[in-house]
Design an enzyme around this catalytic site. Structure first.
Site, PDB file in Angstrom:
ATOM      1  N   GLY A  10       0.905  -1.761   0.122  1.00 15.59           N
ATOM      2  CA  GLY A  10       0.290   0.012   0.183  1.00 15.59           C
ATOM      3  C   GLY A  10       0.510   1.254  -0.264  1.00 15.59           C
ATOM      4  N   GLY A  36      -3.416  -2.322  -2.535  1.00 13.49           N
ATOM      5  CA  GLY A  36      -2.215  -2.175  -2.515  1.00 13.49           C
ATOM      6  C   GLY A  36      -1.653  -2.447  -3.498  1.00 13.49           C
ATOM      7  N   GLY A 102      -1.898 -12.427  17.114  1.00 18.80           N
ATOM      8  CA  GLY A 102      -1.316 -14.335  17.547  1.00 18.80           C
ATOM      9  C   GLY A 102      -0.213 -14.573  16.832  1.00 18.80           C
ATOM     10  N   TYR A 145     -14.937   2.083   9.063  1.00 24.12           N
ATOM     11  CA  TYR A 145     -13.191   1.804   9.670  1.00 24.12           C
ATOM     12  C   TYR A 145     -13.207   2.229  11.162  1.00 24.12           C
ATOM     13  CZ  TYR A 145      -8.842   4.337   8.535  1.00 24.12           C
ATOM     14  OH  TYR A 145      -7.026   4.021   8.010  1.00 24.12           O
TER      15      TYR A 145
END
Ligand code: UDP
Length: 334
Positions: A10, A36, A102, A145
């Site tokens: 991006g 991107g 994670g 967003y």
């Protein structure tokens, strides 16, 4: 360090790839090209210390080998993009952040979240300090967003407090520079492209709303400084599992683990930006007013006292100079 950058192809992600490679780090760049673009990282393909993975960070995440840091930059980021991809925006902020955290936990890696000034919504306080909780409409079109990033911040802080992960949160204000997509809908790219093509500059509403624009090189330097800053020991020790359950009693600290505003505090109206772009491009395009998008923030300006004190960072590139470089970039491609 070996660093994974999600959304690495991006606008911001690709500048981060460049900056980190230039400092001698290894970069694993991940992107699924929703917003991107391959051309943003084409010059890095085949380079030693750089690898690319086409992948959606919302899916089960596995990266071979050690990782020292993960920078989570994957997300549609212009109002036009997150209106076009509302569910992908919610998913990458929520599921993608969870997966990336994670992975950071599994690898023992430091984690940096690209958050946003949109967490402040349509702010009732100007400038916005990190301590401001914001004024967000969760069900507005731009709520996809804002709320995804607010959830991402909450998830990041929970991993920090509960798992003791070394995390950072950059609240990134409006920025601009080369590699923005000509049609991504943001104001600076729109105005420059329109001015260069002799088309009217589309000012939404009466143009009295304000924004504060940071040139991408300043911002990249700030993000890297935040990633590299030494972890705050006292905070890391305090925010273990017990600390999470008992909650912190003290006021918001100047810790690197709490959110940090990154942006340029020079505030201008949209009309002023339009005037500046016309002058610097030498264009005689007219101004065309169009309806203001729903819940468009009326003001926005970062309070950067925290980042100045913590990282000794502040923007150094004048808006006019940044605009000139960006105009050069767009002149070559449109
Ligand atoms: N804007 C505008 N014309 C455009 C694009 C945007 O007047 O062609 C306005 C928009 O309404 C907002 C400001 O410029 O008030 C910044 O918009 P942008 O999409 O760049 O980012 P935002 O800060 O809203 O996320």
């Amino acid at each position: 360090m070996r660093i994974l950058i999600t959304g690495g192809a991006g606008f911001l992600g690709s500048h981060l790839c460049d900056a980190l490679l230039a400092s001698g780090h290894h970069v694993v760049c991940m992107d699924n090209f929703i917003t991107g673009r391959p051309e943003n990282v084409a010059h890095l393909m085949g380079r030693e210390r750089f690898s690319f993975v086409k992948y959606n960070v919302c899916d089960y995440l596995h990266v071979d080998g050690p990782l020292d840091a993960i920078m989570h930059f994957a997300s549609p980021a212009s109002p036009q993009d997150y209106l076009e991809f509302p569910i992908a925006t919610l998913k990458v902020g929520a599921l993608g952040t969870h997966k990336a955290l994670g992975l950071a936990k599994a690898k023992g890696a430091r984690f940096l979240l690209a958050s946003t000034s949109e967490v402040y919504g349509d702010p009732l306080v100007n400038p916005q300090p990190e301590s401001y909780w914001g004024n967000v409409n969760p069900i507005s079109p731009r709520g996809v967003y804002d709320e995804a990033k607010r959830f991402a911040e909450a998830m990041t802080m929970a991993y920090h407090r509960y798992h003791g992960l070394d995390t950072r949160i950059a609240r990134i204000f409006n920025c601009f520079g080369p590699r923005m997509r000509p049609n991504d809908g943001r104001v600076v790219s729109n105005f420059i492209v329109q001015a260069l093509q002799g088309k009217p500059l589309t000012v939404f509403g009466d143009g009295s709303q304000t924004r504060s624009f940071c040139y991408v090189d300043d911002l990249t330097r700030g993000i890297v400084a935040l990633l590299m800053a030494e972890a705050d020991r006292s905070v890391t020790e305090r925010t273990n599992r017990a600390g999470f359950l008992s909650q912190r009693a003290e006021p918001p600290s100047e810790s690197v683990h709490d959110p940090v505003n990154l942006g340029n505090p020079r505030e201008l109206t949209v009309m002023e930006i339009a005037g500046m772009v016309l002058k610097l491009t030498g264009s005689n395009s007219s101004i065309q007013h169009q309806p203001l998008p729903v819940d468009d923030p009326k003001v926005r300006r970062p309070d950067i006292r925290k980042v100045k004190a913590l990282l000794h960072w502040e923007p150094t590139i004048e808006l006019e100079d940044g605009l000139k470089k960006t105009i050069e970039y767009f002149r070559a491609i449109v």
